[in-house]
Design a protein around this motif. Structure first.
Motif, PDB file in Angstrom:
ATOM      1  N   SER A  14      -0.382  18.041  32.819  1.00 14.25           N
ATOM      2  CA  SER A  14       0.276  17.523  31.616  1.00 14.25           C
ATOM      3  C   SER A  14      -0.714  17.450  30.451  1.00 14.25           C
ATOM      4  N   VAL A  15      -0.169  17.380  29.249  1.00 15.85           N
ATOM      5  CA  VAL A  15      -0.988  17.360  28.035  1.00 15.85           C
ATOM      6  C   VAL A  15      -1.749  16.042  27.944  1.00 15.85           C
ATOM      7  N   GLU A  16      -3.063  16.138  27.770  1.00 15.09           N
ATOM      8  CA  GLU A  16      -3.903  14.951  27.623  1.00 15.09           C
ATOM      9  C   GLU A  16      -4.642  14.927  26.282  1.00 15.09           C
ATOM     10  N   GLY A  17      -4.451  15.956  25.463  1.00 15.01           N
ATOM     11  CA  GLY A  17      -5.110  15.960  24.156  1.00 15.01           C
ATOM     12  C   GLY A  17      -4.661  17.136  23.323  1.00 15.01           C
ATOM     13  N   LEU A  18      -4.726  16.977  21.998  1.00 14.03           N
ATOM     14  CA  LEU A  18      -4.369  18.035  21.062  1.00 14.03           C
ATOM     15  C   LEU A  18      -5.442  18.145  19.987  1.00 14.03           C
ATOM     16  N   ARG A  19      -5.783  19.365  19.630  1.00 19.81           N
ATOM     17  CA  ARG A  19      -6.646  19.616  18.470  1.00 19.81           C
ATOM     18  C   ARG A  19      -5.792  20.324  17.434  1.00 19.81           C
ATOM     19  N   TYR A  20      -5.699  19.717  16.263  1.00 21.58           N
ATOM     20  CA  TYR A  20      -4.825  20.241  15.224  1.00 21.58           C
ATOM     21  C   TYR A  20      -5.531  21.296  14.384  1.00 21.58           C
ATOM     22  N   LYS A  21      -4.762  22.233  13.867  1.00 21.71           N
ATOM     23  CA  LYS A  21      -5.308  23.283  13.012  1.00 21.71           C
ATOM     24  C   LYS A  21      -5.768  22.694  11.681  1.00 21.71           C
ATOM     25  N   ARG A  22      -5.093  21.643  11.266  1.00 15.24           N
ATOM     26  CA  ARG A  22      -5.524  20.925  10.067  1.00 15.24           C
ATOM     27  C   ARG A  22      -6.920  20.357  10.327  1.00 15.24           C
ATOM     28  N   PRO A  23      -7.880  20.497   9.390  1.00 12.98           N
ATOM     29  CA  PRO A  23      -9.264  20.063   9.657  1.00 12.98           C
ATOM     30  C   PRO A  23      -9.375  18.598  10.032  1.00 12.98           C
ATOM     31  N   ASN A  24     -10.330  18.320  10.923  1.00 10.45           N
ATOM     32  CA  ASN A  24     -10.710  16.947  11.271  1.00 10.45           C
ATOM     33  C   ASN A  24      -9.539  16.103  11.762  1.00 10.45           C
ATOM     34  N   CYS A  25      -8.807  16.647  12.720  1.00 12.50           N
ATOM     35  CA  CYS A  25      -7.674  15.922  13.284  1.00 12.50           C
ATOM     36  C   CYS A  25      -7.546  16.263  14.764  1.00 12.50           C
ATOM     37  N   PHE A  26      -7.711  15.258  15.626  1.00 17.00           N
ATOM     38  CA  PHE A  26      -7.569  15.474  17.062  1.00 17.00           C
ATOM     39  C   PHE A  26      -7.064  14.194  17.713  1.00 17.00           C
ATOM     40  N   THR A  27      -6.416  14.340  18.869  1.00 15.21           N
ATOM     41  CA  THR A  27      -5.793  13.200  19.540  1.00 15.21           C
ATOM     42  C   THR A  27      -5.943  13.346  21.049  1.00 15.21           C
ATOM     43  N   VAL A  28      -5.933  12.200  21.751  1.00 14.93           N
ATOM     44  CA  VAL A  28      -5.980  12.228  23.212  1.00 14.93           C
ATOM     45  C   VAL A  28      -4.985  11.229  23.778  1.00 14.93           C
ATOM     46  N   GLN A  29      -4.487  11.541  24.966  1.00 13.51           N
ATOM     47  CA  GLN A  29      -3.513  10.692  25.649  1.00 13.51           C
ATOM     48  C   GLN A  29      -4.188   9.549  26.407  1.00 13.51           C
ATOM     49  N   PHE A  30      -5.385   9.772  26.906  1.00 13.20           N
ATOM     50  CA  PHE A  30      -6.097   8.774  27.701  1.00 13.20           C
ATOM     51  C   PHE A  30      -6.817   7.778  26.793  1.00 13.20           C
ATOM     52  N   HIS A  31      -7.547   6.827  27.412  1.00 13.66           N
ATOM     53  CA  HIS A  31      -8.211   5.759  26.662  1.00 13.66           C
ATOM     54  C   HIS A  31      -9.728   5.954  26.681  1.00 13.66           C
ATOM     55  N   PRO A  32     -10.296   6.577  25.633  1.00 12.35           N
ATOM     56  CA  PRO A  32     -11.750   6.787  25.640  1.00 12.35           C
ATOM     57  C   PRO A  32     -12.551   5.489  25.512  1.00 12.35           C
ATOM     58  N   GLU A  33     -11.906   4.417  25.015  1.00  7.64           N
ATOM     59  CA  GLU A  33     -12.607   3.137  24.895  1.00  7.64           C
ATOM     60  C   GLU A  33     -12.693   2.411  26.226  1.00  7.64           C
ATOM     61  N   ALA A  34     -11.939   2.902  27.235  1.00  6.28           N
ATOM     62  CA  ALA A  34     -11.959   2.340  28.597  1.00  6.28           C
ATOM     63  C   ALA A  34     -11.608   0.855  28.586  1.00  6.28           C
ATOM     64  N   SER A  35     -12.437   0.041  29.201  1.00  9.42           N
ATOM     65  CA  SER A  35     -12.218  -1.411  29.314  1.00  9.42           C
ATOM     66  C   SER A  35     -10.926  -1.758  30.028  1.00  9.42           C
ATOM     67  N   PRO A  36     -10.822  -1.678  31.338  1.00  8.69           N
ATOM     68  CA  PRO A  36     -11.966  -1.366  32.199  1.00  8.69           C
ATOM     69  C   PRO A  36     -12.231   0.134  32.257  1.00  8.69           C
ATOM     70  N   GLY A  37     -13.460   0.510  32.572  1.00  6.95           N
ATOM     71  CA  GLY A  37     -13.979   1.871  32.541  1.00  6.95           C
ATOM     72  C   GLY A  37     -13.060   2.904  33.147  1.00  6.95           C
ATOM     73  N   PRO A  38     -13.571   4.113  33.286  1.00  6.64           N
ATOM     74  CA  PRO A  38     -14.944   4.554  33.008  1.00  6.64           C
ATOM     75  C   PRO A  38     -15.139   4.939  31.544  1.00  6.64           C
ATOM     76  N   MET A  39     -16.394   5.073  31.136  1.00  2.00           N
ATOM     77  CA  MET A  39     -16.716   5.318  29.737  1.00  2.00           C
ATOM     78  C   MET A  39     -17.115   6.779  29.487  1.00  2.00           C
ATOM     79  N   ASP A  40     -16.714   7.674  30.366  1.00  2.00           N
ATOM     80  CA  ASP A  40     -17.124   9.078  30.291  1.00  2.00           C
ATOM     81  C   ASP A  40     -16.742   9.755  28.976  1.00  2.00           C
ATOM     82  N   THR A  41     -15.636   9.307  28.355  1.00  2.00           N
ATOM     83  CA  THR A  41     -15.129  10.036  27.190  1.00  2.00           C
ATOM     84  C   THR A  41     -15.365   9.297  25.866  1.00  2.00           C
ATOM     85  N   GLU A  42     -16.322   8.379  25.853  1.00  2.00           N
ATOM     86  CA  GLU A  42     -16.677   7.734  24.577  1.00  2.00           C
ATOM     87  C   GLU A  42     -17.225   8.733  23.577  1.00  2.00           C
TER      88      GLU A  42
END
Length: 361
Positions: free
Chosen positions: A318-346
């Protein structure tokens, strides 16, 4: 006190009451995390839901104010196999049962949560009810259960007034963060990278943000069906049409996808836990992520002229992230801030900071 859990399917589980003795109807979901129950309870994305903890021992290190991810717990109900009566940790400030009672969260222990998790995995997320009544009619309970729908939750959890958070150390950038149910560590991850963060209520007009002189905008996580937020989606589209760097997480990721013409669907049982593998397609490697969502952007609905899939779930694609063609715009489905971890995607916060400084990582 005895307690009973009744599922929409008609399945009945007997247990012992913990927390509030009030009857509670909500959507039942399961979380596979082994630790972090306080961060889970205080994640606003759980508004309207009852949480089944698949790990059998919960409450063994108690609770403390530092681990809250928002001002209060938002879960409606809490279902565990065994609740530790005494927290054993040098940071412990109280017991989990008292914490549940304080915030009127209905709970039940003594339930076979692994069997319950198997039901929710095989039959899908469903509504349920916890009652402490000695006598009840299952059919009457099922009418209430089946009539329930998670709705209006973003309005319930968002803050009512803007709130300013100073940068930790030297201030380098100013970020506007839209609060759809934001977790505190998302704010901290920006602060420690030199960002002053102004957090706005969910229904703040885009014009207010665009007139604020910010270096970038972040769209937070939050609860409920993203498609319900019609007015918010309209304002998100205005933010997208600007030139400001944009970074969105979880519900924010879904709202931006809807604002740009993609579609979302409800998953059978969602992703909730701290051990979900996600592949970053550009980096060619997988990361372990923290997740909490029941909806997902459908890959086939993403216009390739607008965005491309950047991250996918290793387990089922399944989709977990998108990078937009428009400059400087990206999104993710998961939680990069964690809490509780893991912090792999900070590292995604570093990417956002780089985009605000004029480059993309």
């Amino acid at each position: 006190m005895k307690a009973t859990l009744i599922l929409e399917s008609g399945a009945v589980f007997q247990g012992v009451s913990i927390g509030s003795p009030a009857d509670r109807v909500c959507e039942m979901v399961f979380n596979t995390s082994m630790t972090g129950y306080q961060e889970i309870l205080t994640d606003p994305s759980y508004a309207g839901q009852g949480i089944v903890m698949s790990y059998p021992l919960i409450g063994n290190y108690g609770v403390n104010h530092e681990d809250n991810e928002s001002s209060r717990p938002w879960a409606e109900a809490f279902i565990v196999r065994h609740l530790a009566r005494r927290g054993s940790n040098f940071r412990c400030e109280g017991e989990l049962d008292a914490y549940l009672k304080q915030y009127d969260i209905t709970g039940i222990e003594g339930v076979d949560t692994r069997a319950l998790t198997r039901i929710l995995r095989s039959q899908g997320t469903m509504n349920g009810m916890i009652t402490c009544a000695e006598h009840f009619h299952v059919e009457e309970c099922l009418e209430k259960i089946r009539a329930y729908r998670v709705a209006g939750t973003v309005e319930q959890v968002t803050r009512k007034e803007p709130q300013l958070y100073p940068a930790l150390g030297e201030q380098k950038l100013r970020v506007a963060l839209m609060d759809y149910g934001v977790k505190e560590n998302m704010i901290r991850c920006l602060q420690k990278r030199g960002c002053q963060v102004m957090v706005y209520p969910a229904h703040t007009p885009a014009e207010t943000i665009l007139a604020g002189g910010f270096d970038g905008v972040m769209l937070s996580n939050g609860p409920g069906d993203p498609a319900d937020n019609v007015e918010i989606i309209r304002e998100v589209k205005k933010l997208y049409d600007s030139s400001l760097p944009l970074f969105a997480v979880c519900l924010g990721h879904q709202l931006l996808a809807l604002a740009t013409g993609a579609q979302t669907r409800k998953m059978r049982f969602g992703h909730r836990g701290g051990n979900h593998p996600v592949k970053d397609l550009a980096a060619g490697r997988a990361f372990i992520t923290s997740q909490n969502h029941g909806y997902v952007v459908t890959a086939e609905s993403v216009d390739p002229a607008v965005a491309e899939v950047s991250h996918v779930n290793v387990n089922e694609g399944s989709v977990e992230g998108l990078r937009y063609k428009r400059p400087n715009c990206f999104t993710v489905q998961f939680h990069p801030e964690a809490s509780p971890g893991p912090m792999d995607t900070e590292y995604l916060f570093d990417r956002f900071v780089d985009s605000m400084k004029g480059g993309e990582r």
